[in-house]
Motif scaffolding. Structure first.
Motif, PDB file in Angstrom:
ATOM      1  N   THR A 126       0.862  -1.175   0.000  1.00  0.00           N
ATOM      2  CA  THR A 126       0.000   0.000   0.000  1.00  0.00           C
ATOM      3  C   THR A 126       0.898   1.224   0.000  1.00  0.00           C
ATOM      4  N   LEU A 127       0.580   2.227  -0.797  1.00  0.00           N
ATOM      5  CA  LEU A 127       1.346   3.467  -0.813  1.00  0.00           C
ATOM      6  C   LEU A 127       0.701   4.443   0.160  1.00  0.00           C
ATOM      7  N   GLU A 128       1.475   4.897   1.154  1.00  0.00           N
ATOM      8  CA  GLU A 128       0.955   5.780   2.188  1.00  0.00           C
ATOM      9  C   GLU A 128       2.038   6.794   2.557  1.00  0.00           C
ATOM     10  N   ASN A 129       1.748   8.073   2.405  1.00  0.00           N
ATOM     11  CA  ASN A 129       2.703   9.140   2.729  1.00  0.00           C
ATOM     12  C   ASN A 129       4.056   8.935   2.044  1.00  0.00           C
ATOM     13  N   LEU A 151       6.071   2.643   0.898  1.00  0.00           N
ATOM     14  CA  LEU A 151       5.427   1.364   0.619  1.00  0.00           C
ATOM     15  C   LEU A 151       5.200   0.687   1.966  1.00  0.00           C
ATOM     16  N   ILE A 152       3.952   0.352   2.263  1.00  0.00           N
ATOM     17  CA  ILE A 152       3.576  -0.153   3.581  1.00  0.00           C
ATOM     18  C   ILE A 152       3.058  -1.581   3.473  1.00  0.00           C
ATOM     19  N   TYR A 153       3.575  -2.417   4.375  1.00  0.00           N
ATOM     20  CA  TYR A 153       3.057  -3.773   4.561  1.00  0.00           C
ATOM     21  C   TYR A 153       2.551  -3.837   5.994  1.00  0.00           C
ATOM     22  N   ALA A 154       1.272  -4.141   6.195  1.00  0.00           N
ATOM     23  CA  ALA A 154       0.677  -4.182   7.520  1.00  0.00           C
ATOM     24  C   ALA A 154       0.399  -5.625   7.910  1.00  0.00           C
ATOM     25  N   LYS A 156       3.262  -1.972  11.160  1.00  0.00           N
ATOM     26  CA  LYS A 156       3.565  -1.691   9.760  1.00  0.00           C
ATOM     27  C   LYS A 156       5.049  -1.857   9.502  1.00  0.00           C
ATOM     28  N   CYS A 203       7.583  -0.428   6.803  1.00  0.00           N
ATOM     29  CA  CYS A 203       7.568   0.676   5.848  1.00  0.00           C
ATOM     30  C   CYS A 203       8.882   0.752   5.080  1.00  0.00           C
ATOM     31  N   THR A 257       1.151   0.706  15.203  1.00  0.00           N
ATOM     32  CA  THR A 257      -0.053   1.420  14.796  1.00  0.00           C
ATOM     33  C   THR A 257      -0.729   2.064  16.007  1.00  0.00           C
TER      34      THR A 257
END
Length: 193
Positions: free
Chosen positions: A159-162, A165-168, A173, A175, A191
């Motif tokens: 997921t692209l966040e700020n 690349l994020i894996y939760a 997370k 990052c 989190t």
């Protein structure tokens, strides 16, 4: 030395963004090399850790993405005290009033990584682990300098966040910050903040 100062400044900035909002709290503190007592000074003699094992914590028993450094397991949201004790003396230590919780946020800086903590009741929990160079890889084998292609082979789509690349996974997370399709930063984050 400049990279270390920049990393500490960025970490302090992240603490400010973590929950201060519009409140008017003043954050203060000094970055001190615990070996020499000097500000912003490198210490070639400091070690990343020891070969001592740390016990699994009750708060984060191997959930999410876990990092192992010198046989010490470092988990986000785990109690920080046994981890820091097992790793040994950090190169530098910083603390400041937490703007998100009651107590102090703390940063333990080692040669190749940093551990950030947040207060929770009467103890400190790990809020983030930031890898600083390619001498340490994630448990899955990704390190700073690896390609976007390798990252996606290992972890899949992110997921692209700020801009990261994020894996939760399991309330935390992992990052990755990329530049020119290369990993330039790896951070394990809680989190809870």
């Amino acid at each position: 030395m400049c990279r270390k100062i920049l990393a500490m400044t960025m970490a302090a900035g992240l603490l400010l963004l973590a929950g201060c909002g519009d409140s008017e709290k003043v954050i203060g503190g000094d970055v001190v090399n615990v070996t020499t007592g000097s500000r912003y000074e490198e210490s070639a003699g400091a070690q990343e850790g020891t070969t001592a094992q740390t016990s699994q914590t009750e708060t984060a028993a191997s959930r999410g993405y876990v990092l192992t450094v010198n046989n010490v397991t470092v988990e986000v949201d785990a109690e920080a005290a046994p981890i820091v004790e097992a790793l040994g003396e950090p190169v530098s230590y910083f603390e400041a009033a937490s703007c998100a919780f009651e107590g102090l946020d703390k940063i333990y800086t080692y040669n190749s990584f940093e551990i950030d903590t947040y207060p929770s009741q009467d103890r400190d929990l790990v809020s983030a682990v930031i890898l600083k160079d390619d001498s340490i890889a994630t448990a899955e084998g990704v390190c700073i300098g690896d390609s976007l292609e390798k990252l996606q082979e290992v972890y899949g789509e992110a997921t692209l966040e700020n801009g990261m690349l994020i894996y939760a996974k399991d309330g935390m997370k992992l990052c990755f910050i990329m530049q020119d399709d290369s990993v330039i930063s790896i951070e394990y984050r809680s989190t809870a903040l």
